[in-house]
Write a protein that holds these residues in place. Structure first.
Motif, PDB file in Angstrom:
ATOM      1  N   PRO A 135     -30.282 -33.993   2.347  1.00 46.90           N
ATOM      2  CA  PRO A 135     -30.236 -33.416   3.693  1.00 46.90           C
ATOM      3  C   PRO A 135     -28.820 -33.005   4.111  1.00 46.90           C
ATOM      4  O   PRO A 135     -28.658 -32.094   4.931  1.00 46.90           O
ATOM      5  CB  PRO A 135     -30.783 -34.524   4.592  1.00 46.90           C
ATOM      6  CG  PRO A 135     -30.561 -35.778   3.819  1.00 46.90           C
ATOM      7  CD  PRO A 135     -30.751 -35.389   2.382  1.00 46.90           C
ATOM      8  N   SER A 136     -27.819 -33.662   3.539  1.00 44.01           N
ATOM      9  CA  SER A 136     -26.444 -33.265   3.847  1.00 44.01           C
ATOM     10  C   SER A 136     -26.174 -31.861   3.325  1.00 44.01           C
ATOM     11  O   SER A 136     -25.497 -31.056   3.981  1.00 44.01           O
ATOM     12  CB  SER A 136     -25.454 -34.257   3.222  1.00 44.01           C
ATOM     13  OG  SER A 136     -25.610 -35.540   3.790  1.00 44.01           O
ATOM     14  N   TYR A 137     -26.710 -31.542   2.162  1.00 42.63           N
ATOM     15  CA  TYR A 137     -26.511 -30.202   1.628  1.00 42.63           C
ATOM     16  C   TYR A 137     -27.334 -29.176   2.401  1.00 42.63           C
ATOM     17  O   TYR A 137     -26.880 -28.044   2.618  1.00 42.63           O
ATOM     18  CB  TYR A 137     -26.852 -30.139   0.138  1.00 42.63           C
ATOM     19  CG  TYR A 137     -26.418 -28.832  -0.490  1.00 42.63           C
ATOM     20  CD1 TYR A 137     -25.069 -28.563  -0.681  1.00 42.63           C
ATOM     21  CD2 TYR A 137     -27.338 -27.859  -0.851  1.00 42.63           C
ATOM     22  CE1 TYR A 137     -24.649 -27.348  -1.222  1.00 42.63           C
ATOM     23  CE2 TYR A 137     -26.924 -26.652  -1.402  1.00 42.63           C
ATOM     24  CZ  TYR A 137     -25.583 -26.407  -1.583  1.00 42.63           C
ATOM     25  OH  TYR A 137     -25.171 -25.208  -2.099  1.00 42.63           O
ATOM     26  N   VAL A 138     -28.534 -29.550   2.829  1.00 43.31           N
ATOM     27  CA  VAL A 138     -29.323 -28.641   3.671  1.00 43.31           C
ATOM     28  C   VAL A 138     -28.558 -28.345   4.960  1.00 43.31           C
ATOM     29  O   VAL A 138     -28.552 -27.203   5.449  1.00 43.31           O
ATOM     30  CB  VAL A 138     -30.709 -29.237   3.981  1.00 43.31           C
ATOM     31  CG1 VAL A 138     -31.482 -28.330   4.954  1.00 43.31           C
ATOM     32  CG2 VAL A 138     -31.522 -29.417   2.704  1.00 43.31           C
ATOM     33  N   ALA A 139     -27.887 -29.362   5.513  1.00 40.08           N
ATOM     34  CA  ALA A 139     -27.078 -29.149   6.712  1.00 40.08           C
ATOM     35  C   ALA A 139     -25.934 -28.182   6.422  1.00 40.08           C
ATOM     36  O   ALA A 139     -25.565 -27.364   7.269  1.00 40.08           O
ATOM     37  CB  ALA A 139     -26.531 -30.478   7.221  1.00 40.08           C
ATOM     38  N   ARG A 140     -25.360 -28.258   5.234  1.00 41.38           N
ATOM     39  CA  ARG A 140     -24.316 -27.306   4.851  1.00 41.38           C
ATOM     40  C   ARG A 140     -24.875 -25.893   4.782  1.00 41.38           C
ATOM     41  O   ARG A 140     -24.235 -24.939   5.238  1.00 41.38           O
ATOM     42  CB  ARG A 140     -23.713 -27.716   3.516  1.00 41.38           C
ATOM     43  CG  ARG A 140     -22.641 -26.762   3.001  1.00 41.38           C
ATOM     44  CD  ARG A 140     -22.052 -27.252   1.701  1.00 41.38           C
ATOM     45  NE  ARG A 140     -21.196 -26.246   1.092  1.00 41.38           N
ATOM     46  CZ  ARG A 140     -20.555 -26.416  -0.063  1.00 41.38           C
ATOM     47  NH1 ARG A 140     -20.682 -27.552  -0.731  1.00 41.38           N
ATOM     48  NH2 ARG A 140     -19.797 -25.456  -0.554  1.00 41.38           N
ATOM     49  N   LEU A 141     -26.067 -25.750   4.218  1.00 40.44           N
ATOM     50  CA  LEU A 141     -26.705 -24.432   4.183  1.00 40.44           C
ATOM     51  C   LEU A 141     -26.915 -23.904   5.600  1.00 40.44           C
ATOM     52  O   LEU A 141     -26.760 -22.705   5.860  1.00 40.44           O
ATOM     53  CB  LEU A 141     -28.046 -24.507   3.458  1.00 40.44           C
ATOM     54  CG  LEU A 141     -28.032 -24.877   1.977  1.00 40.44           C
ATOM     55  CD1 LEU A 141     -29.448 -24.835   1.410  1.00 40.44           C
ATOM     56  CD2 LEU A 141     -27.114 -23.949   1.182  1.00 40.44           C
ATOM     57  N   ALA A 142     -27.262 -24.806   6.507  1.00 44.67           N
ATOM     58  CA  ALA A 142     -27.496 -24.394   7.891  1.00 44.67           C
ATOM     59  C   ALA A 142     -26.236 -23.838   8.531  1.00 44.67           C
ATOM     60  O   ALA A 142     -26.303 -22.989   9.424  1.00 44.67           O
ATOM     61  CB  ALA A 142     -28.014 -25.575   8.706  1.00 44.67           C
ATOM     62  N   LEU A 143     -25.093 -24.286   8.056  1.00 47.83           N
ATOM     63  CA  LEU A 143     -23.824 -23.834   8.615  1.00 47.83           C
ATOM     64  C   LEU A 143     -23.324 -22.533   7.998  1.00 47.83           C
ATOM     65  O   LEU A 143     -22.748 -21.695   8.691  1.00 47.83           O
ATOM     66  CB  LEU A 143     -22.751 -24.912   8.431  1.00 47.83           C
ATOM     67  CG  LEU A 143     -22.892 -26.182   9.277  1.00 47.83           C
ATOM     68  CD1 LEU A 143     -21.839 -27.196   8.859  1.00 47.83           C
ATOM     69  CD2 LEU A 143     -22.766 -25.859  10.761  1.00 47.83           C
ATOM     70  N   GLU A 144     -23.542 -22.363   6.690  1.00 51.50           N
ATOM     71  CA  GLU A 144     -22.839 -21.264   6.035  1.00 51.50           C
ATOM     72  C   GLU A 144     -23.656 -20.372   5.110  1.00 51.50           C
ATOM     73  O   GLU A 144     -23.178 -19.311   4.714  1.00 51.50           O
ATOM     74  CB  GLU A 144     -21.657 -21.830   5.243  1.00 51.50           C
ATOM     75  CG  GLU A 144     -22.044 -22.774   4.120  1.00 51.50           C
ATOM     76  CD  GLU A 144     -20.833 -23.393   3.427  1.00 51.50           C
ATOM     77  OE1 GLU A 144     -20.848 -23.488   2.187  1.00 51.50           O
ATOM     78  OE2 GLU A 144     -19.884 -23.779   4.139  1.00 51.50           O
ATOM     79  N   ALA A 145     -24.860 -20.745   4.737  1.00 52.98           N
ATOM     80  CA  ALA A 145     -25.621 -19.933   3.779  1.00 52.98           C
ATOM     81  C   ALA A 145     -26.219 -18.700   4.445  1.00 52.98           C
ATOM     82  O   ALA A 145     -26.607 -18.729   5.621  1.00 52.98           O
ATOM     83  CB  ALA A 145     -26.740 -20.760   3.158  1.00 52.98           C
TER      84      ALA A 145
END
Length: 220
Positions: free
Chosen positions: A116-126
């Motif tokens: 989920p931490s990586y999904v949160a990163r995607l939410a910010l920048e992907a």
């Protein structure tokens, strides 16, 4: 382009298909040899994953709303689904003996919360379309895991249908979500906002972090 979108989704899903060893906990649950304490931790960790992912999907929908409405619709579907799943997860947790006090005292396991931490990163920048492609490819393995777990919970652990509803929910195919994903990928491709290389990277990392989730639980 619809056919191309479907081809991209199918190709990446096949490319990222996990090896059997990527989920060492699944065969234990399938055989009924995983203990209930591990199932309880699974419920506790999933509770944190669901809450985080719901916020991430809502953020992705917000980011995509203006320039990528089809992607925004896809992420809204995901966020709504997480809300439904959260209710089912509460029932599963209770069946595992988890009460509110234990849930509040639980300390998250880093290996389980990398996903989920990586999904949160995607939410910010992907880019929205890249995230749609990566997440959809990852969901295929997750749905298969859930189908296996739902069967095992009934057969080996005598869980009720209500207690298995969380896994049933994700195991069931979702034609609406599939159609939405294809439309979003098509939209991204036509607008020149789809990077297959980055989408594959996102998908590979998601798959690796999901494997880490199950491996962490298997070591308990």
């Amino acid at each position: 382009m619809t056919r191309t979108a479907g081809h991209l989704l199918d190709t990446l899903t096949a490319k990222l298909a996990p090896d059997p060893d990527d989920n060492p906990l699944l065969p234990l649950i399938a055989a009924g040899t995983a203990d209930r304490a591990t199932l309880a931790v699974l419920a506790l960790e999933q509770h944190l994953v669901i809450a985080s992912d719901q916020r991430s999907f809502a953020r992705l929908a917000q980011r995509a709303a203006t320039e990528a409405p089809a992607s925004a619709a896809f992420f809204r579907l995901l966020a709504d689904g997480e809300a439904v799943a959260a209710g089912h997860l509460t029932v599963f947790a209770r069946a595992c003996g988890v009460d509110e006090e234990r849930a509040a005292a639980h300390e998250p396991l880093p290996g389980c919360q990398a996903y989920p931490s990586y999904v949160a990163r995607l939410a910010l920048e992907a880019a929205p379309a890249d995230a749609v492609l990566a997440l959809t490819a990852n969901f295929a393995s997750w749905g298969g895991y859930c189908a296996t777990i739902a069967r095992a919970l009934r057969h080996h652990y005598d869980f009720t249908d209500e207690a298995c509803a969380f896994f049933d929910f994700f195991a069931e195919p979702s034609p609406d979500l599939d159609k939405s994903a294809r439309t979003a990928v098509e939209e991204g491709g036509e607008a020149g906002r789809l990077d297959e290389r980055l989408a594959q990277r996102h998908g590979r990392l998601l798959q690796s972090y999901e494997s880490m989730f199950w491996s962490t639980l298997a070591r308990l």
